[in-house]
Design a protein around this motif. Structure first.
Motif, PDB file in Angstrom:
ATOM      1  N   LEU A  21     -15.539  19.256  -5.604  1.00  0.00           N
ATOM      2  CA  LEU A  21     -13.891  19.714  -5.107  1.00  0.00           C
ATOM      3  C   LEU A  21     -13.359  20.391  -5.301  1.00  0.00           C
ATOM      4  N   MET A  22     -12.470  21.241  -4.291  1.00  0.00           N
ATOM      5  CA  MET A  22     -11.296  21.738  -5.021  1.00  0.00           C
ATOM      6  C   MET A  22      -9.770  21.674  -3.989  1.00  0.00           C
ATOM      7  N   VAL A  23      -9.025  21.681  -4.852  1.00  0.00           N
ATOM      8  CA  VAL A  23      -8.377  21.723  -5.029  1.00  0.00           C
ATOM      9  C   VAL A  23      -7.032  22.970  -5.003  1.00  0.00           C
ATOM     10  N   LEU A  24      -6.527  23.121  -4.250  1.00  0.00           N
ATOM     11  CA  LEU A  24      -4.895  24.186  -4.117  1.00  0.00           C
ATOM     12  C   LEU A  24      -3.539  23.396  -4.103  1.00  0.00           C
ATOM     13  N   THR A  25      -3.307  24.421  -4.752  1.00  0.00           N
ATOM     14  CA  THR A  25      -2.101  24.370  -5.175  1.00  0.00           C
ATOM     15  C   THR A  25      -1.076  25.467  -3.974  1.00  0.00           C
ATOM     16  N   LEU A  26      -0.296  25.073  -3.025  1.00  0.00           N
ATOM     17  CA  LEU A  26       0.293  26.232  -2.696  1.00  0.00           C
ATOM     18  C   LEU A  26       1.196  26.747  -3.603  1.00  0.00           C
ATOM     19  N   PRO A  27       0.933  28.844  -2.767  1.00  0.00           N
ATOM     20  CA  PRO A  27       1.802  29.544  -3.702  1.00  0.00           C
ATOM     21  C   PRO A  27       3.580  29.408  -2.799  1.00  0.00           C
ATOM     22  N   PRO A  28       4.150  29.991  -4.476  1.00  0.00           N
ATOM     23  CA  PRO A  28       5.407  29.250  -4.296  1.00  0.00           C
ATOM     24  C   PRO A  28       6.197  29.755  -2.380  1.00  0.00           C
ATOM     25  N   TYR A 145       3.303  34.811  -3.661  1.00  0.00           N
ATOM     26  CA  TYR A 145       1.787  35.052  -3.355  1.00  0.00           C
ATOM     27  C   TYR A 145       0.844  34.168  -3.852  1.00  0.00           C
ATOM     28  N   ARG A 146       1.253  33.845  -4.859  1.00  0.00           N
ATOM     29  CA  ARG A 146       0.009  33.800  -5.329  1.00  0.00           C
ATOM     30  C   ARG A 146      -0.139  32.153  -6.351  1.00  0.00           C
ATOM     31  N   SER A 147      -1.553  31.812  -6.698  1.00  0.00           N
ATOM     32  CA  SER A 147      -0.870  30.249  -6.839  1.00  0.00           C
ATOM     33  C   SER A 147      -2.536  30.226  -7.844  1.00  0.00           C
ATOM     34  N   ASP A 148      -2.881  28.954  -8.795  1.00  0.00           N
ATOM     35  CA  ASP A 148      -3.769  28.711  -9.221  1.00  0.00           C
ATOM     36  C   ASP A 148      -4.636  27.389  -7.717  1.00  0.00           C
ATOM     37  N   ILE A 149      -6.129  28.181  -8.070  1.00  0.00           N
ATOM     38  CA  ILE A 149      -7.239  27.244  -7.222  1.00  0.00           C
ATOM     39  C   ILE A 149      -8.194  26.295  -8.427  1.00  0.00           C
ATOM     40  N   THR A 150      -8.166  25.426  -8.051  1.00  0.00           N
ATOM     41  CA  THR A 150      -9.160  23.916  -9.200  1.00  0.00           C
ATOM     42  C   THR A 150     -10.251  23.817  -8.414  1.00  0.00           C
ATOM     43  N   ILE A 151     -11.582  24.154  -8.758  1.00  0.00           N
ATOM     44  CA  ILE A 151     -12.321  23.671  -8.482  1.00  0.00           C
ATOM     45  C   ILE A 151     -13.218  22.032  -9.580  1.00  0.00           C
ATOM     46  N   TYR A 152     -13.468  20.937  -9.816  1.00  0.00           N
ATOM     47  CA  TYR A 152     -13.744  20.263 -10.076  1.00  0.00           C
ATOM     48  C   TYR A 152     -15.445  19.645  -9.991  1.00  0.00           C
ATOM     49  N   MET A 162     -15.905  18.523 -15.077  1.00  0.00           N
ATOM     50  CA  MET A 162     -15.991  19.394 -15.432  1.00  0.00           C
ATOM     51  C   MET A 162     -14.252  20.189 -14.285  1.00  0.00           C
ATOM     52  N   GLU A 163     -13.851  21.409 -15.056  1.00  0.00           N
ATOM     53  CA  GLU A 163     -12.702  21.852 -14.280  1.00  0.00           C
ATOM     54  C   GLU A 163     -12.903  23.402 -13.990  1.00  0.00           C
ATOM     55  N   PHE A 164     -13.266  23.636 -13.216  1.00  0.00           N
ATOM     56  CA  PHE A 164     -12.782  25.283 -13.423  1.00  0.00           C
ATOM     57  C   PHE A 164     -11.570  25.858 -12.860  1.00  0.00           C
ATOM     58  N   LEU A 165     -10.465  26.075 -13.251  1.00  0.00           N
ATOM     59  CA  LEU A 165      -9.400  27.009 -12.969  1.00  0.00           C
ATOM     60  C   LEU A 165      -9.501  27.906 -12.511  1.00  0.00           C
ATOM     61  N   TYR A 166      -8.801  28.588 -11.579  1.00  0.00           N
ATOM     62  CA  TYR A 166      -8.706  30.123 -10.900  1.00  0.00           C
ATOM     63  C   TYR A 166      -7.489  30.777 -10.858  1.00  0.00           C
ATOM     64  N   THR A 167      -7.108  31.451 -12.175  1.00  0.00           N
ATOM     65  CA  THR A 167      -5.856  31.572 -11.932  1.00  0.00           C
ATOM     66  C   THR A 167      -5.386  32.842 -11.117  1.00  0.00           C
ATOM     67  N   ASN A 168      -3.617  32.332 -10.819  1.00  0.00           N
ATOM     68  CA  ASN A 168      -3.188  33.339 -10.016  1.00  0.00           C
ATOM     69  C   ASN A 168      -4.030  34.217  -8.452  1.00  0.00           C
ATOM     70  N   ALA A 169      -4.456  32.879  -7.963  1.00  0.00           N
ATOM     71  CA  ALA A 169      -5.551  32.829  -6.718  1.00  0.00           C
ATOM     72  C   ALA A 169      -4.736  33.171  -5.090  1.00  0.00           C
ATOM     73  N   THR A 192     -12.859  33.779   1.086  1.00  0.00           N
ATOM     74  CA  THR A 192     -12.645  34.661   0.079  1.00  0.00           C
ATOM     75  C   THR A 192     -11.253  34.951  -0.833  1.00  0.00           C
ATOM     76  N   TYR A 193     -11.660  34.399  -1.811  1.00  0.00           N
ATOM     77  CA  TYR A 193     -10.243  34.687  -2.508  1.00  0.00           C
ATOM     78  C   TYR A 193     -10.597  35.921  -4.550  1.00  0.00           C
ATOM     79  N   SER A 194     -10.510  36.354  -4.415  1.00  0.00           N
ATOM     80  CA  SER A 194      -9.384  37.079  -5.270  1.00  0.00           C
ATOM     81  C   SER A 194      -8.232  36.306  -6.827  1.00  0.00           C
ATOM     82  N   TYR A 195      -9.043  36.740  -8.125  1.00  0.00           N
ATOM     83  CA  TYR A 195      -8.572  35.398  -9.095  1.00  0.00           C
ATOM     84  C   TYR A 195      -8.270  36.439  -9.970  1.00  0.00           C
TER      85      TYR A 195
END
Length: 210
Positions: A21-28, A145-152, A162-169, A192-195
């Motif tokens: 499951l992917m959870v996206l947090t909106l960037p500011p 314009y960056r935010s964290d993306i988490t995949i569980y 398990m948590e896979f946290l991609y920072t500043n994505a 596709t995202y960079s992080y």
């Protein structure tokens, strides 16, 4: 008994490829146009940013060795340096209102406006609020314009394990959509995202199921 084998973990406990499951947090910057119950040409709905994904989710992790000459031989040692991660691509099913697709599209639109070809055409990145924070080489604030993306990873009971946290994505591409009136299957796309970093942690049992 002499032939009895004691397992710390049962060999029958296996993770499945379809339990992510992917959870996206909106960037500011994007939060400034988010609406909970409304989506227009200028707004997004933040509650659409949780969906199942498939594809290459966890990238390869490399800390390469180095060769050290010693006493006429070559010894292997760690470089103690982690290679940069390649951009990560995930596939997803487009919802019936295209909300999840629209969010990624608008996120990309901040980076390069579809009409003018400029960065932050709508003024969603506020330099005044970034005083003292990280800026890039050109002096442009690069955090809004960056935010964290988490995949569980999920178990068979849909509990997070398990948590896979991609920072500043941030997204760098959004795949096309193939329409076919002969095919009634669900629409699939990918982005596709960079992080900056990948942080992996087990999830404690206190986390509730989805």
């Amino acid at each position: 008994m002499a032939n009895e084998v004691s397992y710390i973990q049962s060999p029958f406990n296996k993770s499945r490829k379809d339990k992510f499951l992917m959870v996206l947090t909106l960037p500011p910057a994007l939060k400034k146009i988010s609406k909970k119950f409304e989506r227009t040409g200028n707004t997004v709905m933040p509650d659409t940013l949780q969906f199942s994904v498939y594809g290459a989710i966890v990238p390869e992790i490399n800390i390469p060795p180095i060769n050290v000459r010693y006493a006429g031989q070559t010894l292997a040692a760690s470089s103690h340096s982690r290679n940069p991660y390649d951009p990560n691509s995930v596939n997803f099913t487009v919802d019936n209102r295209f909300n999840n697709y629209w969010v990624i599209y608008r996120w990309l639109d901040i980076l390069n406006d579809d009409k003018t070809g400029t960065y932050d055409e709508d003024g969603l990145v506020d330099p005044a609020k970034l005083k003292g924070r990280t800026i890039d080489a050109k002096g442009i604030p690069n955090m809004e314009y960056r935010s964290d993306i988490t995949i569980y990873a999920l178990d068979e009971y849909n509990k997070r394990t398990m948590e896979f946290l991609y920072t500043n994505a941030f997204p760098i591409s959004l795949a096309g959509i193939d329409y076919n009136y002969r095919n009634p299957e669900e629409i699939e796309s990918s982005f596709t995202y960079s992080y900056s970093q990948l942080l992996i942690n087990p999830v404690t049992s206190s986390i509730e199921s989805l």
